[in-house]
Design a protein around this motif. Structure first.
Motif, mmCIF file in Angstrom:
data_model
loop_
_atom_site.group_PDB
_atom_site.id
_atom_site.type_symbol
_atom_site.label_atom_id
_atom_site.label_comp_id
_atom_site.label_asym_id
_atom_site.label_seq_id
_atom_site.Cartn_x
_atom_site.Cartn_y
_atom_site.Cartn_z
ATOM 1 N N CYS A 117 0.839 -1.212 0.000
ATOM 2 C CA CYS A 117 0.000 0.000 0.000
ATOM 3 C C CYS A 117 0.866 1.250 0.000
ATOM 4 C CB CYS A 117 -0.920 0.001 1.218
ATOM 5 S SG CYS A 117 -2.231 -1.226 1.180
ATOM 6 N N LYS A 118 1.898 1.270 0.842
ATOM 7 C CA LYS A 118 2.773 2.445 0.938
ATOM 8 C C LYS A 118 3.500 2.712 -0.377
ATOM 9 C CE LYS A 118 3.783 2.337 5.913
ATOM 10 N NZ LYS A 118 4.844 2.113 6.930
ATOM 11 N N GLN A 119 4.032 1.647 -0.982
ATOM 12 C CA GLN A 119 4.790 1.817 -2.220
ATOM 13 C C GLN A 119 3.886 2.267 -3.369
ATOM 14 O OE1 GLN A 119 7.945 1.879 -2.102
ATOM 15 N NE2 GLN A 119 8.064 1.068 -0.012
ATOM 16 N N LEU A 120 2.678 1.744 -3.418
ATOM 17 C CA LEU A 120 1.736 2.176 -4.460
ATOM 18 C C LEU A 120 1.350 3.634 -4.273
ATOM 19 C CD1 LEU A 120 -0.459 -1.041 -4.605
ATOM 20 C CD2 LEU A 120 0.849 -0.089 -6.512
ATOM 21 N N ARG A 121 1.263 4.082 -3.038
ATOM 22 C CA ARG A 121 1.016 5.502 -2.798
ATOM 23 C C ARG A 121 2.186 6.355 -3.270
ATOM 24 N NH1 ARG A 121 -0.687 5.281 3.383
ATOM 25 N NH2 ARG A 121 -2.863 4.646 3.270
ATOM 26 N N LYS A 122 3.418 5.897 -3.000
ATOM 27 C CA LYS A 122 4.599 6.678 -3.346
ATOM 28 C C LYS A 122 4.681 6.966 -4.832
ATOM 29 C CE LYS A 122 7.820 5.474 0.369
ATOM 30 N NZ LYS A 122 9.094 4.776 0.713
ATOM 31 N N ILE A 123 4.284 5.995 -5.637
ATOM 32 C CA ILE A 123 4.367 6.187 -7.085
ATOM 33 C C ILE A 123 3.104 6.832 -7.641
ATOM 34 C CG2 ILE A 123 5.939 4.233 -7.328
ATOM 35 C CD1 ILE A 123 3.561 2.621 -8.422
ATOM 36 N N GLY A 124 2.215 7.266 -6.728
ATOM 37 C CA GLY A 124 0.995 7.945 -7.165
ATOM 38 C C GLY A 124 -0.132 7.032 -7.546
ATOM 39 N N ARG A 125 -0.003 5.731 -7.263
ATOM 40 C CA ARG A 125 -1.079 4.785 -7.562
ATOM 41 C C ARG A 125 -1.911 4.586 -6.300
ATOM 42 N NH1 ARG A 125 -0.866 1.437 -12.055
ATOM 43 N NH2 ARG A 125 0.589 2.232 -13.597
ATOM 44 N N GLY A 126 -2.789 5.486 -6.038
ATOM 45 C CA GLY A 126 -3.618 5.389 -4.839
ATOM 46 C C GLY A 126 -5.079 5.625 -5.151
ATOM 47 N N ARG A 127 -5.893 5.615 -4.088
ATOM 48 C CA ARG A 127 -7.318 5.923 -4.148
ATOM 49 C C ARG A 127 -8.088 5.049 -5.126
ATOM 50 N NH1 ARG A 127 -9.035 10.701 -1.500
ATOM 51 N NH2 ARG A 127 -7.290 11.764 -0.511
ATOM 52 N N ASP A 128 -7.994 5.344 -6.446
ATOM 53 C CA ASP A 128 -8.839 4.627 -7.405
ATOM 54 C C ASP A 128 -8.089 3.561 -8.191
ATOM 55 O OD1 ASP A 128 -11.129 6.118 -6.749
ATOM 56 O OD2 ASP A 128 -10.463 7.755 -8.037
ATOM 57 N N ASP A 129 -6.779 3.445 -8.004
ATOM 58 C CA ASP A 129 -6.034 2.403 -8.696
ATOM 59 C C ASP A 129 -6.515 1.037 -8.206
ATOM 60 O OD1 ASP A 129 -3.600 1.502 -10.310
ATOM 61 O OD2 ASP A 129 -3.236 0.576 -8.353
ATOM 62 N N HIS A 130 -6.860 0.168 -9.126
ATOM 63 C CA HIS A 130 -7.496 -1.096 -8.741
ATOM 64 C C HIS A 130 -6.564 -1.974 -7.911
ATOM 65 C CE1 HIS A 130 -5.335 -2.231 -12.419
ATOM 66 N NE2 HIS A 130 -5.335 -3.465 -11.952
ATOM 67 N N LEU A 131 -5.244 -1.950 -8.197
ATOM 68 C CA LEU A 131 -4.324 -2.769 -7.408
ATOM 69 C C LEU A 131 -4.180 -2.198 -5.999
ATOM 70 C CD1 LEU A 131 -2.445 -5.165 -7.264
ATOM 71 C CD2 LEU A 131 -0.610 -3.722 -8.157
ATOM 72 N N TYR A 132 -4.139 -0.873 -5.900
ATOM 73 C CA TYR A 132 -4.058 -0.254 -4.575
ATOM 74 C C TYR A 132 -5.313 -0.571 -3.762
ATOM 75 C CZ TYR A 132 -4.232 3.319 -0.950
ATOM 76 O OH TYR A 132 -4.344 3.958 0.260
ATOM 77 N N VAL A 133 -6.480 -0.473 -4.396
ATOM 78 C CA VAL A 133 -7.728 -0.769 -3.693
ATOM 79 C C VAL A 133 -7.750 -2.225 -3.240
ATOM 80 C CG1 VAL A 133 -10.238 -0.951 -3.968
ATOM 81 C CG2 VAL A 133 -9.027 1.040 -4.871
ATOM 82 N N SER A 134 -7.234 -3.105 -4.099
ATOM 83 C CA SER A 134 -7.185 -4.524 -3.719
ATOM 84 C C SER A 134 -6.265 -4.725 -2.517
ATOM 85 C CB SER A 134 -6.700 -5.348 -4.915
ATOM 86 O OG SER A 134 -6.661 -6.714 -4.583
ATOM 87 N N CYS A 135 -5.107 -4.046 -2.509
ATOM 88 C CA CYS A 135 -4.190 -4.141 -1.365
ATOM 89 C C CYS A 135 -4.844 -3.585 -0.103
ATOM 90 C CB CYS A 135 -2.907 -3.372 -1.664
ATOM 91 S SG CYS A 135 -1.839 -4.152 -2.889
ATOM 92 N N ARG A 136 -5.516 -2.462 -0.248
ATOM 93 C CA ARG A 136 -6.179 -1.848 0.913
ATOM 94 C C ARG A 136 -7.282 -2.755 1.456
ATOM 95 N NH1 ARG A 136 -9.243 3.317 -0.653
ATOM 96 N NH2 ARG A 136 -10.845 1.775 -1.105
ATOM 97 N N ASN A 137 -8.051 -3.350 0.548
ATOM 98 C CA ASN A 137 -9.118 -4.256 0.997
ATOM 99 C C ASN A 137 -8.547 -5.469 1.726
ATOM 100 O OD1 ASN A 137 -10.993 -2.584 -0.155
ATOM 101 N ND2 ASN A 137 -11.306 -3.804 -1.980
#
Length: 804
Positions: A196-216
């Protein structure tokens, strides 16, 4: 990663020029080295520049690790070759896992530098390693502590690498599925948090499907195992600050969804996923705030036994303030949503024409539950919450009735009854009954003789398996053609009349209200009285589940015991007015008079059992314990418990067992706790109000007749001249409903129908009670119609004309 090229600064000596490219963080270095230098000296330069510990570095060339003491020339390094420099993790308690992670990092290094084909092969190999070693002790913890999550995310985000990016995404997704596995949940949260942290760092957050999957996935782990602190030698964990980092984005998403729900009422926004994620990440933060408050108040010692690290992992003041702000913003938005609901439902009768609950409102109750739990954390917040709900109690009731179908998750609403309505409380109780399956082959069939209603019903109902009764009932009276729901409603009224008939000694009517009953302490005169009480519990539960008003109500002492609530003096007012007044006098008498023993009372009670009178002690040694001003309250309480609790405990217990047989669970007390006594009165007895002709007309439709026809005008004029009793008999003839619901005709499951028949005008009206149809031909005059209806509104013959 390194590239070696030949230099030409000295014609007699040549040197290697290394282009060192670091994957994470992205960084490029240029270094030089002579062939006679050792591998160790080259790594020392890299360690000096990067700050990485020398003893953790190693070089991979052609798949083999180079020995540190060998020179570059001895290692056979050629011009324009690729080298991999990786950091070896300390093995600690997990040497096998450490070796595996080294392999993982080596593969990821290849992915970054090799061509697409070799990169894809490396990623597939990496997925295989995860499959094989995920449950290896220490693997997940070391994976989270290594650079592996960052490198995988970097590959996923690598420009011009669509194929490798997809494979990296697939690898991460597979890791998440492994993390959700039951035997891996306790150690996986740290690694998922890193993704989750790394996906945020590269700007892949909130609506990015992989980030959402990690958050879930992280939310699932938090909900399953709580905030994880890691184990072994690796102190990787999900901290409360990590958890807090998700709240702003989830709160904003929820607020946006609520705003959309006010505009797009036919779309379900916010989504269930948004609400569940918000709940998952908010819950541990609420718990932490409560714990911090307790620590401040001295309720919990800071001696190390506390599950929260006091110095390192407490929420900061600004984080707590932000959570309070989120609560206020959401509560204000919910107020606006309720106002929007009210505007949509103006002048629309619940269940009537034009009454619509939009899908977008379905998440409101879940959000309110989170606000309720959060309100307990902040001073003054709970009263603010209940104030808003009191303003919108009708809307809250509409949500409960419209969307709550099963389960206990909305029981919190009953923590403050001032925000509930009768419809709300009734619905929350009724969802405890199982959903009836419309499988006629499974129905419990009964054939009852009207002259033996109680005895034969007892055999059918008392001896049946509970699951058979929950499937549905089908009954008919002997020598009668009528069947169906209308006949079943009539049977309920008749069998309850028999159960509560004083001649059967099962129940006692209250002196001041003959409709109100409680179990008879002397019911043991009936040899099978406890079996009959279980039967009675089944019948009452079935009547409630089918929403049939049977015309009787329970006394408070009976209701309180079914709800598991202590019976007090005020509760016996109706059951025994004489004892109530006597006890009140004892409690209000002058203390000196009581202490003079003028009353001569001890802790005993005289009872009559099977014609014999005997003295029973209210407590051990009661015969020698004199009642005085100091113990009179205790005396009154013991007297009440003996008269109205202990004396009928077996009867109440067996009634409750029968009632539980029909519920989808055995939560009898919970069913009655969800109701007020008045609610149960309305559910069992129905309305005591005078029948409204206008309400009757409003819920009547016509088949074969028009509302403007003279026959319809005559009918309503004749009904208007009837006595209250005649109207009730007519309704019973029409519907088999003996007692109208408290809502009046609106509470019936169907509108009423007046149907035109082609029979001769000398025929009496008939009915199809299953379908609420009243049928009559075109009478020649109002006088003829009045005469025909005068016949069927005689109570002793009204039941003879209903056909189904």
């Amino acid at each position: 990663m390194s590239d070696a090229e030949e230099g030409s600064t000295n014609p007699r000596r040549w040197k290697f020029q290394f282009f060192v490219r670091m994957v994470w963080p992205e960084r490029n270095l240029v270094m030089t080295a002579y062939p006679e230098e050792t591998v160790k000296s080259v790594l020392a330069q890299i360690a000096w520049v990067t700050g990485m510990p020398l003893k953790e570095l190693r070089v991979i060339y052609n798949g083999k690790q180079l020995q540190l003491e060998k020179t570059l020339e001895e290692c056979g390094i050629e011009n324009d070759c690729n080298l991999n420099i990786v950091g070896r993790l300390r093995s600690g308690l997990y040497p096998a896992a450490s070796h595996t992670i080294d392999c993982v990092l080596s593969l990821l290094g290849q992915v970054w530098t090799c061509n697409t084909q070799r990169s894809c092969e490396a990623l597939n190999t990496l997925t295989g390693l995860i499959t094989r070693y995920f449950n290896l002790p220490g693997f997940v913890e070391l994976f989270a502590a290594s650079n592996a999550p960052a490198m995988l995310v970097a590959v996923y985000n690598k420009p011009c690498g669509a194929r490798t990016g997809k494979l990296a995404e697939s690898c991460i997704t597979y890791f998440l599925s492994c993390a959700r596995a039951k035997n891996s949940q306790s150690v996986s949260s740290g690694a998922v948090m890193e993704f989750c942290k790394q996906l945020r760092k590269i700007g892949r957050g909130r609506d990015d499907h992989l980030y959402v999957s990690c958050r879930n996935t992280l939310g699932h782990l938090l909900e399953t195992i709580g905030v994880s602190y890691g184990s072994g030698s690796v102190k990787k964990r999900v901290s409360l600050h990590d958890v807090f980092s998700f709240v702003p984005e989830l709160a904003d998403r929820l607020l946006m969804g609520l705003d959309n729900s006010k505009q797009c009422r036919n779309i379900t926004r916010p989504s269930l996923g948004d609400v569940l994620d918000f709940k998952t990440f908010l819950a541990p933060l609420r718990n932490q705030i409560i714990l911090q408050q307790q620590l401040l108040r001295g309720f919990v010692s800071g001696d190390g036994n506390c599950s929260v690290e006091k110095d390192d992992d407490q929420l900061l003041a600004e984080e707590v303030d932000y959570l309070r702000l989120v609560f206020l913003r959401l509560l204000s938005t919910m107020d606006e949503c309720f106002n929007c609901m009210a505007e949509c439902m103006v002048d629309k009768e619940p269940g009537g024409k034009g009454f619509v609950l939009y899908p977008s409102w379905s998440m409101y109750l879940r959000i309110l539950k989170e606000l309720y739990d959060t309100s307990k954390v902040f001073d003054g917040a709970e009263e603010m919450f209940w104030t808003i709900l009191r303003l919108h109690k009708n809307m809250l009731s509409a949500l409960v009735v419209g969307f709550v179908r099963i389960g206990d998750e909305h029981r919190w609403i009953l923590d403050n009854r001032s925000v509930t309505t009768f419809e709300c409380r009734r619905h929350l109780a009724m969802v405890l009954f199982p959903i009836e399956r419309e499988d006629f082959d499974m129905f419990h069939e009964m054939l009852i003789d009207r002259s033996q209603v109680l005895a034969e019903s007892f055999e059918y109902i008392g001896g049946a398996k509970p699951e058979s009764l929950r499937s549905g009932l089908f009954m008919e009276f002997k020598n009668e053609e009528a069947t169906g729901p209308g006949v079943l409603r009539e049977w309920f009224v008749l069998v309850c009349r028999g159960i509560f008939d004083s001649r059967h000694a099962l129940f006692v009517a209250c002196p001041n209200d003959c409709r109100r009953f409680y179990p008879n302490p002397a019911s043991k005169v009936h040899p099978r009285h406890l079996e009959y009480f279980r039967f009675a519990g089944r019948v009452i539960a079935l009547a409630l589940s089918k929403k049939v008003q049977v015309g009787i109500v329970f006394d408070r002492v009976f209701f309180m015991q079914l709800a598991g609530i202590h019976v007090t003096l005020e509760d016996i007012r109706d059951a025994d007015p004489y004892l109530y007044r006597s006890c009140k006098q004892i409690l209000e008498m002058d203390a000196n008079f009581i202490d003079s023993d003028a009353l001569g009372l001890t802790f005993v009670r005289e009872v009559e059992e099977l014609g014999c009178r005997k003295v029973v002690e209210l407590c051990p040694g009661g015969k020698s314990l004199v009642m005085n001003s100091h113990n009179r309250e205790h005396y009154v309480d013991l007297l009440i418990q003996h008269c109205f609790v202990k004396s009928i405990s077996e009867q109440v217990s067996n009634f409750a067992k029968g009632f539980a047989d029909i519920l989808s669970s055995s939560k009898v007390q919970e069913f009655f706790q969800r109701l007020e006594l008045e609610d149960l009165d309305w559910m069992l007895h129905g309305s005591d109000n005078t029948i409204s002709i206008e309400d009757w007309k409003a819920h009547t439709k016509y088949q074969g007749y028009e509302e403007s026809d003279c026959e319809i005008s005559w009918f309503w004029e004749i009904v208007g001249r009837m006595s209250a009793q005649q109207r009730r008999v007519l309704i019973f003839f029409w519907t088999s409903v003996k007692y109208l619901p408290v809502e009046g005709f609106r509470g019936l499951p169907s509108p009423l129908f007046i149907c035109r028949t082609t029979e001769p005008s000398n025929r009496l009206p008939s009915s199809h009670t299953c379908f609420y149809q009243l049928c009559f031909p075109q009478y020649s005059s109002m006088a003829v119609m009045h005469d025909r209806f005068g016949v069927i509104t005689q109570e002793h013959i009204a039941c003879s004309f209903g056909t189904s």
